[in-house]
Design an enzyme around this catalytic site. Structure first.
Site, PDB file in Angstrom:
ATOM      1  CG  ASP A  21      -1.691   1.232   1.432  1.00  0.00           C
ATOM      2  OD1 ASP A  21      -1.957   1.918   0.423  1.00  0.00           O
ATOM      3  OD2 ASP A  21      -2.049   1.531   2.589  1.00  0.00           O
ATOM      4  CG  ASN A  23      -3.260   5.291  -1.135  1.00  0.00           C
ATOM      5  OD1 ASN A  23      -3.217   4.189  -0.583  1.00  0.00           O
ATOM      6  ND2 ASN A  23      -4.265   5.683  -1.878  1.00  0.00           N
ATOM      7  CG  ASP A  25      -6.035   3.010   0.558  1.00  0.00           C
ATOM      8  OD1 ASP A  25      -5.075   2.202   0.666  1.00  0.00           O
ATOM      9  OD2 ASP A  25      -6.697   3.131  -0.483  1.00  0.00           O
ATOM     10  CG  ASP A  98      -7.604 -13.037 -12.622  1.00  0.00           C
ATOM     11  OD1 ASP A  98      -8.323 -13.811 -13.264  1.00  0.00           O
ATOM     12  OD2 ASP A  98      -7.101 -13.317 -11.523  1.00  0.00           O
ATOM     13  CG  ASP A 206     -12.001 -16.147 -12.429  1.00  0.00           C
ATOM     14  OD1 ASP A 206     -11.341 -16.485 -11.439  1.00  0.00           O
ATOM     15  OD2 ASP A 206     -13.240 -15.975 -12.401  1.00  0.00           O
ATOM     16  CD  GLU A 263     -10.140 -20.766 -11.000  1.00  0.00           C
ATOM     17  OE1 GLU A 263     -10.092 -20.863  -9.772  1.00  0.00           O
ATOM     18  OE2 GLU A 263     -10.964 -20.040 -11.578  1.00  0.00           O
ATOM     19  CG  HIS A 335      -6.637 -15.628  -5.358  1.00  0.00           C
ATOM     20  ND1 HIS A 335      -6.185 -16.382  -6.415  1.00  0.00           N
ATOM     21  CD2 HIS A 335      -7.908 -15.314  -5.639  1.00  0.00           C
ATOM     22  CE1 HIS A 335      -7.162 -16.510  -7.294  1.00  0.00           C
ATOM     23  NE2 HIS A 335      -8.222 -15.875  -6.864  1.00  0.00           N
ATOM     24  CG  ASP A 336      -9.461 -18.779  -5.278  1.00  0.00           C
ATOM     25  OD1 ASP A 336      -9.886 -17.726  -4.781  1.00  0.00           O
ATOM     26  OD2 ASP A 336      -9.499 -19.029  -6.496  1.00  0.00           O
TER      27      ASP A 336
HETATM   28  C1  GLC Z   1     -12.042 -18.039  -9.378  1.00  0.00           C
HETATM   29  C2  GLC Z   1     -11.224 -17.068  -8.565  1.00  0.00           C
HETATM   30  C3  GLC Z   1     -11.921 -16.822  -7.265  1.00  0.00           C
HETATM   31  C4  GLC Z   1     -13.259 -16.206  -7.566  1.00  0.00           C
HETATM   32  C5  GLC Z   1     -14.060 -17.055  -8.559  1.00  0.00           C
HETATM   33  C6  GLC Z   1     -15.196 -16.278  -9.134  1.00  0.00           C
HETATM   34  O1  GLC Z   1     -12.161 -19.273  -8.772  1.00  0.00           O
HETATM   35  O2  GLC Z   1      -9.917 -17.566  -8.418  1.00  0.00           O
HETATM   36  O3  GLC Z   1     -11.166 -16.019  -6.403  1.00  0.00           O
HETATM   37  O4  GLC Z   1     -13.997 -16.075  -6.386  1.00  0.00           O
HETATM   38  O5  GLC Z   1     -13.287 -17.469  -9.653  1.00  0.00           O
HETATM   39  O6  GLC Z   1     -14.739 -15.306 -10.042  1.00  0.00           O
HETATM   40 CA    CA Z   2      -3.652   1.974  -1.207  1.00  0.00          CA
END
Ligand code: GLC
Ligand code: CA
Length: 562
Positions: A21, A23, A25, A98, A206, A263, A335-336
């Site tokens: 980050d 700034n 926030d 993405d 995605d 994915e 991230h999932d």
């Molecule tokens: C994919 C992404 C996930 C998101 C889902 C819906 O699985 O990696 O983070 O919630 O798609 O877009």
């Molecule tokens: Ca920021």
């Protein structure tokens, strides 16, 4: 074209909200990514995938896009993105965005227009259907019994209508786009080319399997007491996705010689070839076999705790399936998912040595290694104290589901601790200072208290750190004269039946290696038939090689040239 320029690259995933980050926030931003490009360059990264940063109400953390042509102000501006692409390029790094095109946001112009006029042009961009009339309630209910990925019905009433419903495979703020409509597809290809023309290296794609739908729509046999059926049943009932993805490839990626990584869950051998074979839809796709291994329909608490032999079976199964048909992308987390070190290292064995061992084990598989932000410093799951600390929509759904399957609240929380997506979404730990140096403000998600010991700055100075081991791995894997082995050679499992040992050969035209990893806290003597020419990588300071044997210390990994 099809030069496969990406096949010897190392990729890195950035979750922008939690990276850096600038700034104050409390939310990471694009300027923050640009500020850390030298860090990534130093690590040896060639490709960076940035999770969504388009304009979005952030109902699903940016996976709900309200304008594909804009950057969300929370992350910065279009100019920041252009600057980031240019600065990355000057360091030899390609940027992937993405691509979220199974759905958009309900706040996208298209959906707002569809709500105003469901019969009009934009109504046809979505799946809008009349509900079933329920005489007992005297109202219309969902037309089909599909349950979405985040729980609840995948059909919700179209705002302003008491009869019409729209489909959303994910959150109700993520209406599915209608891929059967050629006009919609044109819009998407135009948008993709607009970004690719700006100099993107490509896209991570995605949830793409979900664009195929089984027609005609119908109910599926219920798999929960509420009468719903998981939407995956509908998706799996339709085998064919080829028309749209071939078109997408030819109209976008192929024109730019881009890198694309999908994915894709649960692909069969035939599908693997369609997706990443010589003339595949994409350059690569992720291997999710370890990710989904041990899953239970009753919820996270009931998932099997994986042992090293489960993990081994997954990675070798994928390597056999792909063989030299294409290049899979290998991960231990994203991230999932929870942090890989907390999932694949046996309980009680988590330490820097074992983190390095797991790293090398997946990193030297055939394919493209992806590192998820923070993995390279050994970041771990967050010890959630209560559900109040959980932000993620899917974790909340799972929590409720576990309770309905008979878990106590403490057990359900335990499930969340093990599997919540928020485990990997805590802010990146840059320093041992306040808020781990991630922000000067209050971070949007709690910083893991272990940042005092696990952070990039201190690890950079420690030659034995996890971070420096990752740098070393990258250096070894990228030695140009070893391309024959690290890029091309197949993985040949060795002593596959030996418990808690993961070992494989890779034999190239010029070089050959063996990797040996002791996934246990005991000494392990491994017979070696080959003469060892040299040690390329070792997570401990010594190696014990005797006549025909290699003795591995607990959690030791060795990559040796033979
Ligand atoms: C994919 C992404 C996930 C998101 C889902 C819906 O699985 O990696 O983070 O919630 O798609 O877009
Ligand atoms: Ca920021």
């Amino acid at each position: 074209m099809n030069t496969k320029w990406w096949k010897n690259k190392i990729a890195y995933q950035i979750y922008p909200k939690s990276f850096y980050d600038t700034n104050g926030d409390g939310i990471g931003d694009l300027k923050g990514i640009t500020a850390k490009l030298d860090y990534l360059k130093d690590l040896g990264i060639d490709i960076v995938w940035i999770s969504p940063c388009y304009e979005s109400p952030l109902a699903d953390q940016g996976y709900d896009i309200s304008d594909y042509y804009k950057i969300d102000p929370v992350f910065g501006t279009e100019k920041d993105m252009e600057e980031l692409i240019a600065e990355a390029k000057s360091r030899g790094i390609s940027v992937l965005m993405d691509l979220v095109v199974n759905h958009c946001s309900d706040e996208h112009f298209w959906f707002k227009e569809a709500v105003k006029d469901p019969q009009g042009k934009y109504g046809k961009y979505f799946y809008i259907e009349e509900g079933k009339y329920d005489a007992t309630k005297d109202e219309y209910v969902a037309p089909y019994n599909w349950r979405g990925y985040f729980g609840g019905y995948a059909w919700d009433k179209l705002p302003g209508s008491d009869k019409l419903f729209y489909l959303h495979s994910f959150h109700k703020k993520q209406p599915d786009l209608n891929w059967t409509n050629p006009e919609l597809r044109e819009e998407i290809y135009t948008m993709m080319n607009w970004w690719l023309d700006k100099g993107l290296g490509g896209f991570r794609i995605d949830a793409i399997i979900n664009i195929k739908k089984k027609f005609p729509f119908c109910d599926y046999p219920a798999d929960r007491p509420d009468g719903t059926a998981f939407i995956v049943k509908m998706v799996e009932a339709e085998p064919n996705i080829s028309k749209y993805l071939t078109e997408m490839r030819d109209r976008t990626f192929a024109l730019h010689d881009s890198f694309s990584v999908g994915e894709v869950f649960n692909a069969t051998e035939k599908e693997m070839d369609d997706f990443i074979g010589e003339n595949g839809f994409f350059s690569s796709m992720f291997d999710f076999k370890p990710t989904i291994c041990g899953g239970s329909t009753r919820g996270w608490y009931f998932n099997k705790k994986l042992n090293p032999d489960d993990y081994k079976a997954c990675i070798f199964a994928t390597q056999r399936l792909v063989s030299n048909m294409g290049y899979i992308s290998n991960i231990i987390e994203n991230h999932d998912e929870p942090r890989g070190v907390c999932r694949y290292i046996p309980e009680g064995g988590l330490n820097n040595t074992s983190k390095k061992m797991l790293a090398a084990t997946y990193f030297f598989l055939r394919g493209i290694p992806f590192i998820y932000q923070g993995q390279e410093i050994g970041m771990e799951n967050l010890p959630f104290e209560s559900m109040d600390e959980v932000d993620d929509v899917s974790s909340w759904d799972e929590y409720e589901h576990m309770l309905s399957e008979g878990c106590t609240p403490e057990q359900a929380l335990e499930g969340v601790r093990r599997f919540s997506r928020d485990n990997a979404r805590t802010p990146f730990q840059w320093t041992h200072d306040n808020q781990a140096g991630f922000t000067t403000g209050i971070p949007w998600l709690r910083v893991n208290p272990n940042y005092i010991n696990i952070n990039a700055e201190d690890e950079g100075k420690d030659p034995n750190s996890v971070l420096n081991f990752y740098k070393e791995m990258v250096r070894v894997r990228k030695r140009p004269e070893y391309e024959d082995v690290f890029v091309e050679a197949l993985v040949e499992p060795y002593l596959e039946e030996e418990p808690n040992l993961i070992a494989y050969y890779r034999r190239g035209d010029r070089h050959s290696i063996i990797l040996l990893a002791n996934f246990s806290d005991e000494l392990k003597k491994v017979p070696i038939k080959d003469a060892i020419k040299g040690i390329l990588l070792n997570n401990l300071n010594e190696e014990i090689i005797s006549e025909g044997n290699m003795e591995l210390m607990p959690w030791q990994v060795i990559v040796a040239e033979i």
